[in-house]
Design a protein around this motif. Structure first.
Motif: not given
Ligand SMILES: NC(=O)c1ccc[n+]([C@@H]2O[C@H](COP(=O)([O-])OP(=O)(O)OC[C@H]3O[C@@H](n4cnc5c(N)ncnc54)[C@H](OP(=O)(O)O)[C@@H]3O)[C@@H](O)[C@H]2O)c1
Length: 306
Positions: A36-52
């Motif tokens: 929750c409360e995910v702002d747009t600037d946090a997306i790249a970091g979260l996605v890269q945390d997901t994929i590796f």
């Protein structure tokens, strides 16, 4: 051990929608993690945390869902997520903020099907008035209709200037031309309805946005659709279960909230299943929702009656 199916669900809001969580579980996701409360600037970091952390086989069992209330922000977050990934580190992505993408897609696909018997070209050249056009569903319904060739006017109770501002912001974001119309009072809304071939009622739940008196101004109306399932009906006289039923006092047919809701449910369910089952990553936004809704309606029409 077989890797579990994981769906990471991001929202800029304070809560992830329980509706979307249920839908994700019913589509087969075994681990569902809301953020929750995910702002747009946090997306790249979260996605890269997901994929590796997973191999390509595990990544095929991993998805990201983007929710929230803001239809434009969700599109921005989807773009950021896409840009943060690269081969072979890719997972499926889907955006559906507040159900707006699947609901708008279902509504426009239902209207197109209702127009089809008399208008082979569907929405092309039709004048569409979106009442409650400043909300997330109304904006996206307007964009989908414009992409299908309609001349779209978003109406607002805030008047013509407010409607034009929203139309311009939304149109620019998605590369279509949208107009603004005043819905400030019965007379302004009646004047806009008088010119409309199609009315899409996308105003807030529990509100009658188009009264019988306003509807009486309709001169060339062919189809009216309403999303409000909470009494009173959003368009006077249009029943929630009506499915291309003649609308009293007009020459149009009406499509009610439950008829659209059924197509919306099937559309969202099919898109989540598509993500779940895709052997390689897919990206699903409202154009894919519209294609899915159209396909569902065509299948239903092709089934023998009974
Ligand atoms: N069937 C489904 O699965 C499904 C899924 C999602 C949504 N929905 C329904 O779709 C509709 C639109 O959803 P949304 O989230 O986009 O709606 P929303 O943001 O709550 O409201 C849309 C617009 O309605 C207007 N509005 C607000 N209060 C009003 C009032 N008291 N009288 C007249 N107009 C008012 C506002 O525009 P202005 O002030 O600019 O006029 C607002 O921007 C709702 O009825 C919702 O319940 C259905």
């Amino acid at each position: 051990m077989e890797r579990p199916y994981i769906l990471h669900m991001f929202t800029p809001g304070r809560q992830m929608s329980p509706f979307d969580i249920n839908m994700a579980a019913d589509a087969g996701y075994q681990v569902i993690a809301p953020y929750c409360e995910v702002d747009t600037d946090a997306i790249a970091g979260l996605v890269q945390d997901t994929i590796f952390s997973r191999s390509p086989k595990g990544l095929a069992r991993t998805g990201i869902f983007i929710g929230g209330r803001d239809a434009l922000m969700a599109a921005d977050q989807l773009d950021r997520a896409k840009k943060a990934m690269f081969k072979p580190f890719q997972v499926s992505l889907m955006a559906d903020p507040s159900g707006a993408y699947t609901t708008a897609a279902a509504m426009v696909a239902c209207v197109e099907a209702a127009l089809a018997p008399a208008h082979a070209q569907g929405l092309k050249g039709q004048r569409v008035l979106v009442v409650g056009g400043t909300g997330p569903v109304g904006r996206i319904a307007g964009v989908i209709a414009a992409q299908a060739g309609a001349e779209v006017h978003l109406a607002s109770r805030g008047g013509e200037a407010a409607a034009k501002e929203v139309a311009s912001e939304t149109g620019k974001r998605f590369g279509v031309s949208l107009h603004g119309a005043s819905g400030a009072d019965e007379s302004a809304l009646g004047a806009a309805i008088a010119e409309a071939d199609v009315v899409l009622a996308c105003a807030a739940a529990g509100v009658q946005a188009v009264s019988a008196q306003t509807l009486a101004a309709a001169r060339r109306l062919k189809v009216a659709a309403d999303l409000n399932a909470v009494p009173p009906e959003g368009i006077a006289g249009l029943g929630v279960s009506d499915d291309a039923k003649p609308l009293a006092g007009t020459s149009a047919v009406g499509i009610g909230a439950l008829a659209v809701g059924n197509v919306k449910y099937q559309t969202q369910q099919r898109m989540l299943q598509q993500m779940h089952e895709a052997p390689s990553a897919v990206v699903l936004s409202f154009p894919e929702a519209f294609a899915t809704a159209r396909a569902f309606i065509a299948e239903k029409a092709a089934k023998p009656a009974g």
